[in-house]
Design an enzyme around this catalytic site. Sequence first.
Site, short mmCIF file in Angstrom:
data_model
loop_
_atom_site.label_atom_id
_atom_site.label_comp_id
_atom_site.label_asym_id
_atom_site.label_seq_id
_atom_site.Cartn_x
_atom_site.Cartn_y
_atom_site.Cartn_z
N SER A 1 3.58 32.98 47.65
CA SER A 1 3.78 33.96 46.57
C SER A 1 4.27 33.29 45.29
O SER A 1 4.53 33.96 44.30
CB SER A 1 4.77 35.03 47.02
OG SER A 1 5.97 34.44 47.51
N HIS B 1 -6.65 74.50 24.00
CA HIS B 1 -8.04 74.27 24.46
C HIS B 1 -8.81 73.41 23.47
O HIS B 1 -10.04 73.47 23.42
CB HIS B 1 -8.79 75.59 24.68
CG HIS B 1 -8.02 76.62 25.44
ND1 HIS B 1 -8.13 76.77 26.81
CD2 HIS B 1 -7.10 77.53 25.04
CE1 HIS B 1 -7.33 77.74 27.21
NE2 HIS B 1 -6.67 78.22 26.16
N SER C 1 -17.06 46.92 13.93
CA SER C 1 -18.18 46.75 14.84
C SER C 1 -19.00 45.58 14.37
O SER C 1 -19.13 45.34 13.17
CB SER C 1 -19.03 48.02 14.86
OG SER C 1 -20.36 47.71 15.24
N LYS D 1 -17.95 50.90 10.59
CA LYS D 1 -17.02 51.28 11.66
C LYS D 1 -15.58 50.83 11.45
O LYS D 1 -15.32 49.76 10.90
CB LYS D 1 -17.50 50.68 12.98
CG LYS D 1 -18.65 51.45 13.56
CD LYS D 1 -18.19 52.79 14.11
CE LYS D 1 -19.06 53.16 15.28
NZ LYS D 1 -18.34 53.96 16.23
N GLU E 1 -7.17 53.22 22.23
CA GLU E 1 -8.05 53.27 23.40
C GLU E 1 -7.48 52.41 24.53
O GLU E 1 -7.49 52.81 25.70
CB GLU E 1 -9.45 52.78 23.02
CG GLU E 1 -10.13 53.73 22.05
CD GLU E 1 -11.43 53.16 21.48
OE1 GLU E 1 -12.47 53.71 21.77
OE2 GLU E 1 -11.38 52.15 20.75
N TYR F 1 11.93 44.27 57.44
CA TYR F 1 11.04 43.54 56.55
C TYR F 1 9.73 43.20 57.25
O TYR F 1 9.70 42.88 58.43
CB TYR F 1 11.72 42.25 56.06
CG TYR F 1 10.82 41.41 55.17
CD1 TYR F 1 10.75 41.65 53.80
CD2 TYR F 1 10.02 40.41 55.70
CE1 TYR F 1 9.91 40.92 52.98
CE2 TYR F 1 9.17 39.65 54.89
CZ TYR F 1 9.12 39.91 53.54
OH TYR F 1 8.29 39.18 52.73
N LYS G 1 5.33 42.80 44.31
CA LYS G 1 5.70 42.25 43.00
C LYS G 1 4.61 42.33 41.94
O LYS G 1 4.86 42.76 40.81
CB LYS G 1 6.16 40.81 43.16
CG LYS G 1 7.49 40.72 43.88
CD LYS G 1 7.82 39.32 44.32
CE LYS G 1 8.71 39.35 45.55
NZ LYS G 1 8.03 39.89 46.77
N1 ARG Z 1 8.19 35.67 49.52
C1 ARG Z 1 8.75 36.70 50.35
C2 ARG Z 1 8.55 38.08 49.70
O1 ARG Z 1 8.21 38.14 48.61
C3 ARG Z 1 10.19 36.46 50.56
C4 ARG Z 1 10.73 36.95 51.84
C5 ARG Z 1 10.18 36.18 53.00
N2 ARG Z 1 10.82 36.53 54.21
C6 ARG Z 1 10.28 36.21 55.37
N3 ARG Z 1 10.93 36.51 56.42
N4 ARG Z 1 9.16 35.57 55.45
O2 ARG Z 1 8.73 39.10 50.33
#
Ligand code: ARG
Length: 459
Positions: free
Chosen positions: A24, A157, A278, A284, A291, A318, A326
């Site tokens: 990541s 309307h 344009s 234009k 937009e 988790y 993210k």
């Molecule tokens: N890169 C992971 C995330 O964004 C961090 C947490 C990873 N935890 C794990 N047990 N692999 O969620």
Amino acid sequence: KSQLQWGGRFDAGPAEVMQAINASISFDSKLWRQDIAGSQAHAAMLAKQGIITHEDQAAIKAGLEAIAAEIEAGTFEFSEALEDIHTNIEVRLTARIGEAARRLHTARSRNDQVATDFRLWVRDAIDGILAQIHSLMKALAERAAEHATTVMAGFTHLQTAQPVTFGHHLLAYVEMLARDAGRLQDARTRLNECPLGAAALAGTSFPIDRHATAEALGFARPTANSLDSVSDRDFALEFLSTLSICAMHLSRFSEEIIIWCSSPYKLIELSDAFTTGSSIMPQKRNPDAAELAKAKTGRIFGALTGLLTVMKGLPMAYAKDMQEDKEPVFDAVAAISLSLAAMEGMVRDMKANKDRMEALAGSGFSTATDLADWLVRVLKMPFRDAHHTTGQLVRLAEDKNSDLSHLTLADMQSVEPRITNEIFEVLTVQASVASRVSYGGTAPANVAKQAALWLERLA
Ligand code: ARG
């Protein structure tokens, strides 16, 4: 031996595609400041609790500061093999200070670490967006004060309905944005609990002080349940919901700007600074910023839908699914931030064509309601009867290809004999808006007062 923190029971490294799907760092490097702040707070607490020595903490502190400087200077090398920002920083810290770095992860997991980092990041993003909303509201209130008496057509309307003032129309968006800001504040308050110390999912056997880390990071308190701490992404979802509503407002405003700028309407003009041309049609002048601000809504709604889908059906605690939280948030923040800035630019830039606004405001029998109100007020007609009589007058005007104010008194009296010349006084657009003095109504006096009130609040 594997550089990865979990390498102890592994002989071989991951397949290339495993690394590609797992890493990541390409996007979570954005969390570096928050990650370092979290580690500093954690290390300070560990030392205070006697879990690591003060010498180790001092080394960690200096090491993290040096790493922050490296990242700031662009000399830090992010490695995909090291998965994420947490591992990248910890491995670099180990390279810099050795053994002490290897004690930093005591009583901590990447699960509570990432939950903490991400909350901190979203909290900062909320503050940034709040400032932008504030600034846009101010621009709108300023333009509203300037246009408190400018008459324009009010629509329902998208049909001409009743005259309103341009300032009143702009202040409607100030109200919407104020609610958006309120929702962001609420989300911030709910978000502001610290998951750090929940560890992997169950808490820890070390005598940590979660209140201390929470306080050091500016949180109101630590989160209360370790399972919830590491698996909750409500804060991101609530944030995206709020951004979605805000983006919807910006999108409505964008569409109005597009309509107002269009050749048949020409109610406003945007300057060269906020239009494009344009490549084939020399005449234009296109409102591309509006937009795009409208279209960016797609990304923001998409981010919300995407993350809701990631989270639905996810068993506690988790799971790596949550790493997908993210990018949509980062993307939505970039989109809303650009949209807010562009919107503020357009609001400050746009020029109202007052003559066109007034002409359109008077078209489409827009003062018919004023006429009906006159029949009620002066002739004491029940409103329903007045509505009917006015309908007949509109029909008569339509047949004569006239508007209401150009009918003769004789025309008027052919429908209702008791009508007097006085009626023509209420048929102008200025008289119409001036009469709308009810609280929250469009009368210029109301609008000037509301605009001043907002400017005072926003000062
Ligand atoms: N890169 C992971 C995330 O964004 C961090 C947490 C990873 N935890 C794990 N047990 N692999 O969620």
